[in-house]
Design an enzyme around this catalytic site. Sequence first.
Site, PDB file in Angstrom:
ATOM      1  N   HIS A  96       0.795  -1.235   0.000  1.00  0.00           N
ATOM      2  CA  HIS A  96       0.000   0.000   0.000  1.00  0.00           C
ATOM      3  C   HIS A  96       0.828   1.286   0.000  1.00  0.00           C
ATOM      4  O   HIS A  96       0.275   2.374  -0.103  1.00  0.00           O
ATOM      5  CB  HIS A  96      -0.942   0.047   1.204  1.00  0.00           C
ATOM      6  CG  HIS A  96      -0.255   0.390   2.495  1.00  0.00           C
ATOM      7  ND1 HIS A  96       0.408  -0.530   3.246  1.00  0.00           N
ATOM      8  CD2 HIS A  96      -0.102   1.571   3.150  1.00  0.00           C
ATOM      9  CE1 HIS A  96       0.923   0.056   4.307  1.00  0.00           C
ATOM     10  NE2 HIS A  96       0.639   1.337   4.280  1.00  0.00           N
TER      11      HIS A  96
HETATM   12  C1  UD1 Z   1      -2.024   6.068   5.260  1.00  0.00           C
HETATM   13  C2  UD1 Z   1      -0.735   6.638   5.874  1.00  0.00           C
HETATM   14  C3  UD1 Z   1       0.337   5.564   5.857  1.00  0.00           C
HETATM   15  C4  UD1 Z   1      -0.148   4.292   6.524  1.00  0.00           C
HETATM   16  C5  UD1 Z   1      -1.462   3.836   5.916  1.00  0.00           C
HETATM   17  C6  UD1 Z   1      -2.004   2.660   6.679  1.00  0.00           C
HETATM   18  C7  UD1 Z   1      -0.365   9.051   5.472  1.00  0.00           C
HETATM   19  C8  UD1 Z   1       0.373  10.047   4.679  1.00  0.00           C
HETATM   20  N1  UD1 Z   1      -0.237   7.763   5.076  1.00  0.00           N
HETATM   21  O1  UD1 Z   1      -1.753   5.760   3.919  1.00  0.00           O
HETATM   22  O2  UD1 Z   1       1.481   6.031   6.550  1.00  0.00           O
HETATM   23  O3  UD1 Z   1       0.818   3.289   6.341  1.00  0.00           O
HETATM   24  O4  UD1 Z   1      -2.414   4.909   5.989  1.00  0.00           O
HETATM   25  O5  UD1 Z   1      -2.928   1.927   5.972  1.00  0.00           O
HETATM   26  O6  UD1 Z   1      -1.030   9.395   6.427  1.00  0.00           O
HETATM   27  N2  UD1 Z   1      -9.080   4.955   0.838  1.00  0.00           N
HETATM   28  C9  UD1 Z   1     -10.329   4.403   0.754  1.00  0.00           C
HETATM   29  N3  UD1 Z   1     -10.985   4.107   1.898  1.00  0.00           N
HETATM   30  C10 UD1 Z   1     -10.462   4.345   3.132  1.00  0.00           C
HETATM   31  C11 UD1 Z   1      -9.185   4.919   3.205  1.00  0.00           C
HETATM   32  C12 UD1 Z   1      -8.504   5.213   2.056  1.00  0.00           C
HETATM   33  O7  UD1 Z   1     -10.846   4.164  -0.330  1.00  0.00           O
HETATM   34  O8  UD1 Z   1     -11.127   4.038   4.152  1.00  0.00           O
HETATM   35  C13 UD1 Z   1      -8.341   5.235  -0.415  1.00  0.00           C
HETATM   36  C14 UD1 Z   1      -8.611   6.625  -0.989  1.00  0.00           C
HETATM   37  O9  UD1 Z   1      -8.607   6.528  -2.369  1.00  0.00           O
HETATM   38  C15 UD1 Z   1      -7.408   7.411  -0.530  1.00  0.00           C
HETATM   39  C16 UD1 Z   1      -6.308   6.374  -0.555  1.00  0.00           C
HETATM   40  O10 UD1 Z   1      -6.934   5.159  -0.159  1.00  0.00           O
HETATM   41  O11 UD1 Z   1      -7.138   8.514  -1.360  1.00  0.00           O
HETATM   42  C17 UD1 Z   1      -5.150   6.683   0.358  1.00  0.00           C
HETATM   43  O12 UD1 Z   1      -5.601   6.893   1.702  1.00  0.00           O
HETATM   44  P1  UD1 Z   1      -4.734   7.806   2.698  1.00  0.00           P
HETATM   45  O13 UD1 Z   1      -5.322   7.724   4.050  1.00  0.00           O
HETATM   46  O14 UD1 Z   1      -4.517   9.157   2.122  1.00  0.00           O
HETATM   47  O15 UD1 Z   1      -3.334   7.131   2.679  1.00  0.00           O
HETATM   48  P2  UD1 Z   1      -2.915   5.612   2.873  1.00  0.00           P
HETATM   49  O16 UD1 Z   1      -2.280   5.170   1.613  1.00  0.00           O
HETATM   50  O17 UD1 Z   1      -4.050   4.832   3.422  1.00  0.00           O
HETATM   51  N1  UDP Z   2      -3.996  -5.247   8.752  1.00  0.00           N
HETATM   52  C1  UDP Z   2      -5.296  -5.705   8.866  1.00  0.00           C
HETATM   53  N2  UDP Z   2      -5.953  -6.067   7.731  1.00  0.00           N
HETATM   54  C2  UDP Z   2      -5.399  -6.012   6.494  1.00  0.00           C
HETATM   55  C3  UDP Z   2      -4.059  -5.534   6.386  1.00  0.00           C
HETATM   56  C4  UDP Z   2      -3.391  -5.140   7.532  1.00  0.00           C
HETATM   57  O1  UDP Z   2      -5.838  -5.797   9.976  1.00  0.00           O
HETATM   58  O2  UDP Z   2      -6.064  -6.356   5.510  1.00  0.00           O
HETATM   59  C5  UDP Z   2      -3.276  -4.822   9.968  1.00  0.00           C
HETATM   60  C6  UDP Z   2      -1.954  -5.500  10.201  1.00  0.00           C
HETATM   61  O3  UDP Z   2      -2.144  -6.725  10.887  1.00  0.00           O
HETATM   62  C7  UDP Z   2      -1.211  -4.467  11.024  1.00  0.00           C
HETATM   63  C8  UDP Z   2      -1.724  -3.146  10.473  1.00  0.00           C
HETATM   64  O4  UDP Z   2      -2.964  -3.451   9.816  1.00  0.00           O
HETATM   65  O5  UDP Z   2      -1.558  -4.570  12.384  1.00  0.00           O
HETATM   66  C9  UDP Z   2      -0.761  -2.557   9.509  1.00  0.00           C
HETATM   67  O6  UDP Z   2      -1.359  -1.482   8.868  1.00  0.00           O
HETATM   68  P1  UDP Z   2      -0.945  -0.998   7.406  1.00  0.00           P
HETATM   69  O7  UDP Z   2      -0.215  -2.067   6.707  1.00  0.00           O
HETATM   70  O8  UDP Z   2      -2.175  -0.460   6.785  1.00  0.00           O
HETATM   71  O9  UDP Z   2      -0.022   0.274   7.705  1.00  0.00           O
HETATM   72  P2  UDP Z   2       1.472   0.495   8.217  1.00  0.00           P
HETATM   73  O10 UDP Z   2       1.740  -0.406   9.364  1.00  0.00           O
HETATM   74  O11 UDP Z   2       2.382   0.271   7.056  1.00  0.00           O
HETATM   75  O12 UDP Z   2       1.470   1.936   8.584  1.00  0.00           O
END
Ligand code: UD1
Ligand code: UDP
Length: 379
Positions: A218
């Site tokens: 991601h």
């Molecule tokens: C964010 C964090 C990242 C973290 C990740 C965990 C920042 C800059 N990044 O990244 O550090 O590792 O969360 O998962 O804060 N979207 C949906 N539904 C949701 C959420 C997101 O469709 O419920 C989609 C949207 O298109 C959105 C994209 O995902 O634009 C990215 O979401 P965003 O929260 O901006 O960043 P992440 O990539 O999730």
């Molecule tokens: N996780 C989850 N479901 C998923 C993918 C990840 O519950 O489908 C959990 C995972 O076990 C871990 C956390 O989400 O505890 C990690 O989050 P993510 O990979 O979104 O973000 P990061 O840790 O890189 O910020």
Amino acid sequence: LKLLTLIGARPQIIKASALSRAIRLNFSGQISEVIVHTGQHYDENMSAVFFDELAIPAPAYNLRVGSGKHGEQTAKMIVEVESILELEQPDYLILYGDTNSTLAGAIAASKQHVPIVHIEAGLRSYNKKMPEEVNRILTDHVSTYLFPPTQTGVENLQKEGFTLNNQPPYTMDNPGIFNVGDITYDNSLYFCDVAASRTDITERLQLQESPYALVTIHRNANTDDAMRLNAIFDTLLTIATTYSTKLIIPLHPRTAKQMIALLKENLYKALFSSSKISFLPPVSFLEMITLEQQASLIITDSGGVQKEAYYYQKPCIVLRSETEWVEIVENGAAFLCDANPGLILDAYNSITKSNAIQFRKIYGDGKTAESILNILSGK
Ligand code: UD1
Ligand code: UDP
């Protein structure tokens, strides 16, 4: 003692469950917690599922900020958090990790002189092109309590001029720094035995017998770059077909969207028609750790998943060129492969040939939440 906890993204919601549980079990009547959800993540399977499954108290406020460009998303959060801090007057603002929700809380609270407690402080990738690196550096430098999860985290802070062994009272200019272990380990230990029996994912995916690799992707550096995204998925297809390895891939919504936009049509079709590959929507935490514990190998660019692979003693291929979790790589349990097909396949081959990895204990004792609360309450 009144804590205001700010969360927004999936991993923060999961981490917050450990602190809420420790308050409920060991500090009830002494510490109260107001939870604020920025709404950065909002899909049912990116947010609500964790509140239900991990018994996290319902947020007192949901800012419903949603997705957007960095500035827009962070700015909306700052405005809202500022008002809530004025209203609630907490003793501390609890922030986790390095997301835009973290940064928004840091800016709002530091200007109001609400002491910030930064859990997962001190982590660095030394790559400022990562939005998370900017968020965590800025947050650390206005925090009053810094809780690095590792000795590396402590040393990273020292390199930026932080001094250890400061004496209380702690302030932004005289912060307290404590290596308390990793709060994610609390949950991974607490739920590991019950996870499988509380979900039916093993049966649903018929995983009882066959070995498989669990994959998550991601990071924006991978999802938003067509070359990297195609290289990664092309290599995964090779692992599934040439090596006949089953792949389980819960897809982050960002990745699902970008695959449609950026993957070559043939590759996209081949991935979704392969009998060896199961794409899933994001799974719950208990489903995820069940999948992790039963996997033979984990392939990921996630920070949290790298560590969970280590906790459950699984070798890990990291789809990044650097990591904040350097101990895992130094220990020989994870391989930094970037989005490079050659490196990924080399790591895959070396992992499947040998399983001689030592998993030293490096993330504390699984009681990180309790240690943090003891320190904050002056015990
Ligand atoms: C964010 C964090 C990242 C973290 C990740 C965990 C920042 C800059 N990044 O990244 O550090 O590792 O969360 O998962 O804060 N979207 C949906 N539904 C949701 C959420 C997101 O469709 O419920 C989609 C949207 O298109 C959105 C994209 O995902 O634009 C990215 O979401 P965003 O929260 O901006 O960043 P992440 O990539 O999730
Ligand atoms: N996780 C989850 N479901 C998923 C993918 C990840 O519950 O489908 C959990 C995972 O076990 C871990 C956390 O989400 O505890 C990690 O989050 P993510 O990979 O979104 O973000 P990061 O840790 O890189 O910020």
